[in-house]
Design a protein around this motif. Structure first.
Motif, PDB file in Angstrom:
ATOM      1  N   THR A 182       0.837  -1.195   0.000  1.00 15.26           N
ATOM      2  CA  THR A 182       0.000   0.000   0.000  1.00 15.26           C
ATOM      3  C   THR A 182       0.875   1.250   0.000  1.00 15.26           C
ATOM      4  OG1 THR A 182      -0.128   0.099   2.432  1.00 15.26           O
ATOM      5  CG2 THR A 182      -1.830  -1.170   1.295  1.00 15.26           C
ATOM      6  N   ASP A 183       0.226   2.387  -0.158  1.00 21.23           N
ATOM      7  CA  ASP A 183       0.920   3.663  -0.050  1.00 21.23           C
ATOM      8  C   ASP A 183      -0.013   4.640   0.642  1.00 21.23           C
ATOM      9  OD1 ASP A 183       2.986   5.417  -0.272  1.00 21.23           O
ATOM     10  OD2 ASP A 183       3.155   5.289  -2.453  1.00 21.23           O
ATOM     11  N   GLY A 184       0.558   5.693   1.207  1.00 26.97           N
ATOM     12  CA  GLY A 184      -0.252   6.674   1.904  1.00 26.97           C
ATOM     13  C   GLY A 184      -0.395   6.350   3.380  1.00 26.97           C
ATOM     14  N   PRO A 185      -1.515   6.761   3.973  1.00 22.21           N
ATOM     15  CA  PRO A 185      -1.703   6.592   5.424  1.00 22.21           C
ATOM     16  C   PRO A 185      -1.648   5.135   5.893  1.00 22.21           C
ATOM     17  CG  PRO A 185      -3.334   8.112   4.526  1.00 22.21           C
ATOM     18  CD  PRO A 185      -2.631   7.496   3.357  1.00 22.21           C
ATOM     19  N   VAL A 186      -2.220   4.224   5.116  1.00 25.22           N
ATOM     20  CA  VAL A 186      -2.222   2.817   5.519  1.00 25.22           C
ATOM     21  C   VAL A 186      -0.800   2.286   5.595  1.00 25.22           C
ATOM     22  CG1 VAL A 186      -2.951   0.482   4.880  1.00 25.22           C
ATOM     23  CG2 VAL A 186      -4.522   2.403   4.594  1.00 25.22           C
ATOM     24  N   ARG A 187       0.024   2.691   4.657  1.00 24.45           N
ATOM     25  CA  ARG A 187       1.416   2.253   4.661  1.00 24.45           C
ATOM     26  C   ARG A 187       2.151   2.752   5.900  1.00 24.45           C
ATOM     27  NH1 ARG A 187       6.088   4.137   0.341  1.00 24.45           N
ATOM     28  NH2 ARG A 187       7.752   2.751   1.086  1.00 24.45           N
ATOM     29  N   GLU A 188       1.956   4.029   6.244  1.00 23.45           N
ATOM     30  CA  GLU A 188       2.652   4.609   7.389  1.00 23.45           C
ATOM     31  C   GLU A 188       2.220   3.934   8.688  1.00 23.45           C
ATOM     32  OE1 GLU A 188       5.145   6.728   7.178  1.00 23.45           O
ATOM     33  OE2 GLU A 188       4.921   6.548   4.998  1.00 23.45           O
ATOM     34  N   ARG A 189       0.926   3.731   8.851  1.00 25.63           N
ATOM     35  CA  ARG A 189       0.443   3.077  10.075  1.00 25.63           C
ATOM     36  C   ARG A 189       0.903   1.625  10.133  1.00 25.63           C
ATOM     37  NH1 ARG A 189      -4.900   5.033   8.304  1.00 25.63           N
ATOM     38  NH2 ARG A 189      -4.966   7.260   8.765  1.00 25.63           N
ATOM     39  N   SER A 190       0.928   0.957   8.989  1.00 31.55           N
ATOM     40  CA  SER A 190       1.350  -0.452   8.958  1.00 31.55           C
ATOM     41  C   SER A 190       2.802  -0.587   9.380  1.00 31.55           C
ATOM     42  CB  SER A 190       1.151  -1.024   7.548  1.00 31.55           C
ATOM     43  OG  SER A 190      -0.211  -1.021   7.189  1.00 31.55           O
ATOM     44  N   ARG A 191       3.646   0.344   8.955  1.00 30.09           N
ATOM     45  CA  ARG A 191       5.049   0.295   9.364  1.00 30.09           C
ATOM     46  C   ARG A 191       5.174   0.438  10.881  1.00 30.09           C
ATOM     47  NH1 ARG A 191       7.976   4.663   5.676  1.00 30.09           N
ATOM     48  NH2 ARG A 191       9.569   4.388   7.296  1.00 30.09           N
ATOM     49  N   SER A 192       4.402   1.344  11.456  1.00 31.00           N
ATOM     50  CA  SER A 192       4.442   1.535  12.908  1.00 31.00           C
ATOM     51  C   SER A 192       3.957   0.284  13.642  1.00 31.00           C
ATOM     52  CB  SER A 192       3.574   2.742  13.289  1.00 31.00           C
ATOM     53  OG  SER A 192       3.533   2.922  14.681  1.00 31.00           O
ATOM     54  N   ALA A 237      13.901  -4.351  12.073  1.00 32.03           N
ATOM     55  CA  ALA A 237      14.808  -3.241  11.782  1.00 32.03           C
ATOM     56  C   ALA A 237      14.580  -2.692  10.378  1.00 32.03           C
ATOM     57  CB  ALA A 237      16.256  -3.707  11.936  1.00 32.03           C
ATOM     58  N   ALA A 238      14.352  -3.581   9.405  1.00 28.46           N
ATOM     59  CA  ALA A 238      14.178  -3.136   8.022  1.00 28.46           C
ATOM     60  C   ALA A 238      12.910  -2.322   7.835  1.00 28.46           C
ATOM     61  CB  ALA A 238      14.189  -4.346   7.086  1.00 28.46           C
ATOM     62  N   VAL A 239      11.797  -2.780   8.425  1.00 26.55           N
ATOM     63  CA  VAL A 239      10.539  -2.043   8.237  1.00 26.55           C
ATOM     64  C   VAL A 239      10.604  -0.702   8.954  1.00 26.55           C
ATOM     65  CG1 VAL A 239       9.249  -2.935  10.241  1.00 26.55           C
ATOM     66  CG2 VAL A 239       8.032  -2.341   8.139  1.00 26.55           C
ATOM     67  N   ALA A 240      11.343  -0.622  10.056  1.00 26.66           N
ATOM     68  CA  ALA A 240      11.500   0.659  10.747  1.00 26.66           C
ATOM     69  C   ALA A 240      12.230   1.667   9.871  1.00 26.66           C
ATOM     70  CB  ALA A 240      12.250   0.454  12.060  1.00 26.66           C
ATOM     71  N   ARG A 241      13.069   1.184   8.975  1.00 27.67           N
ATOM     72  CA  ARG A 241      13.822   2.057   8.063  1.00 27.67           C
ATOM     73  C   ARG A 241      13.121   2.237   6.717  1.00 27.67           C
ATOM     74  NH1 ARG A 241      19.800  -0.206   7.722  1.00 27.67           N
ATOM     75  NH2 ARG A 241      19.993   1.701   6.469  1.00 27.67           N
ATOM     76  N   GLY A 242      11.912   1.709   6.584  1.00 24.20           N
ATOM     77  CA  GLY A 242      11.167   1.856   5.348  1.00 24.20           C
ATOM     78  C   GLY A 242      11.551   0.892   4.254  1.00 24.20           C
ATOM     79  N   ARG A 243      12.270  -0.179   4.594  1.00 20.62           N
ATOM     80  CA  ARG A 243      12.685  -1.179   3.601  1.00 20.62           C
ATOM     81  C   ARG A 243      11.715  -2.356   3.663  1.00 20.62           C
ATOM     82  NH1 ARG A 243      17.977  -0.243   2.044  1.00 20.62           N
ATOM     83  NH2 ARG A 243      17.446  -1.705   0.372  1.00 20.62           N
TER      84      ARG A 243
END
Length: 331
Positions: A182-192, A237-243
């Motif tokens: 996904t991209d946008g808000p869902v992506r940001e919340r999912s990473r968190s 660690a990777a998802v925290a860095r956006g990978r």
């Protein structure tokens, strides 16, 4: 390799495929209330698994069918011993399917069906983990390979930890998948959410795997345990860095390593007896006839590439990230 050993490996592979693929389906549904703030967000999140979730369930059906045909004694003892637990799992899977298929057809019931989807997915993940942990740990079997316990017999600390670990790892796997797709808000919340789930999954998984090793696993199983631990830490660690791509690869590797650990610890048994080791089911005394296994091997050799091809094609077709613009306010 003898045919009985080959089919034990094939069944382990089928379960591994189910855990990897259905794992992110369960995970997406479990984290849905956290990552989706409105109906459009929910449509985005569920759109990532909509084209593939029913195909992913095929792995469970084939694993069950292969167990019935290749190891009928294993199938009979396991399904009689886990009867109520597996019935609850079946109900959870049915409710999940109903919720996924009908939420967009009955808008008035969408909110209720979303809760059903989350609850049934969490219950299914928990029950799968408890069942697999019990298979590795063993259950009370008598000389006739009949289960002599009750439902409470299956709810010992090791099995419950296995269920909790499965829930947390699937939540991490699903959140990372959402961040990747996904991209946008869902992506940001999912990473968190993925970072939080990872911080919980690492210690729970570590204790569970060490407990498995201490239960009498062969020395070589230490290798996949280390791989699983590194995979979970690396994914977080990777998802925290956006990978997200590397993170999803790491969670997949971790789940494969956990499956190797569990089935490697189990072999050559297929269902140990906690009553007396002499009553345990093994790849030898639980297997079908050589003729049956030979026929099954030929069928599997023909059908398996077809199944893998159509699933790979499905994932390729729906590889693009989804956004709110893709589903629209009216989706």
């Amino acid at each position: 390799m003898a045919l009985v050993d080959l089919w034990f490996v094939l069944i382990a592979v089928l379960w591994t495929g189910y855990l990897c693929l259905e794992g992110f389906d369960f995970g997406v549904a479990m984290v849905l209330p956290v990552v989706a703030r409105d109906d459009t967000d929910r449509a985005v999140a569920l759109g990532t698994i909509g084209p593939v979730w029913d195909g992913n369930e095929v792995w469970l059906l084939v694993a069950g069918g292969a167990t019935f045909a290749a190891f009928p004694e294993w199938y009979a003892s396991m399904f009689s011993g886990f009867y109520l637990a597996l019935l609850l799992l079946l109900v959870a899977l049915i409710l999940r399917g109903i919720a996924l298929e009908y939420r967009h057809r009955e808008p008035a019931w969408a909110a209720v069906l979303d809760r059903v989807l989350t609850g049934s997915s969490l219950a299914a993940a928990l029950l799968v983990g408890v069942a697999l942990a019990n298979v590795v740990h063993g259950i009370p079997l008598d000389a006739d390979h009949e289960f002599t316990g009750t439902l409470l017999t299956l709810l010992h600390p090791y099995a419950l930890l296995g269920g909790v670990t499965t829930v947390l790892v699937f939540a991490l796997h699903g959140a990372v998948f959402l961040a990747l797709k996904t991209d946008g808000p869902v992506r940001e919340r999912s990473r968190s959410v993925a970072v939080t789930a990872g911080m919980l999954a690492v210690p729970a998984g570590g204790v569970f795997l060490v407990w498995t090793l201490l239960g009498g696993a062969p020395v070589w199983v230490l290798a996949p345990v280390v791989v699983a631990a590194v995979g979970l830490v690396g994914a977080t660690a990777a998802v925290a860095r956006g990978r997200e791509g590397w993170s999803f690869t790491a969670t997949t590797v971790a789940i494969v390593a956990v499956a190797v650990t569990l089935f490697g610890s189990l072999y050559p048994d297929v269902l140990p007896s906690t009553t007396d080791p002499a009553y345990s089911l093994t790849v030898t005394n639980a297997a079908s006839t050589p003729y049956t296994l030979t026929v099954m091997t030929w069928v599997a050799g023909i059908v398996t590439p077809v199944v893998l091809a159509y699933q790979a094609w499905t994932f390729w077709v729906f590889r693009r990230r989804l956004t709110r613009a893709d589903v629209g306010a009216g989706h």
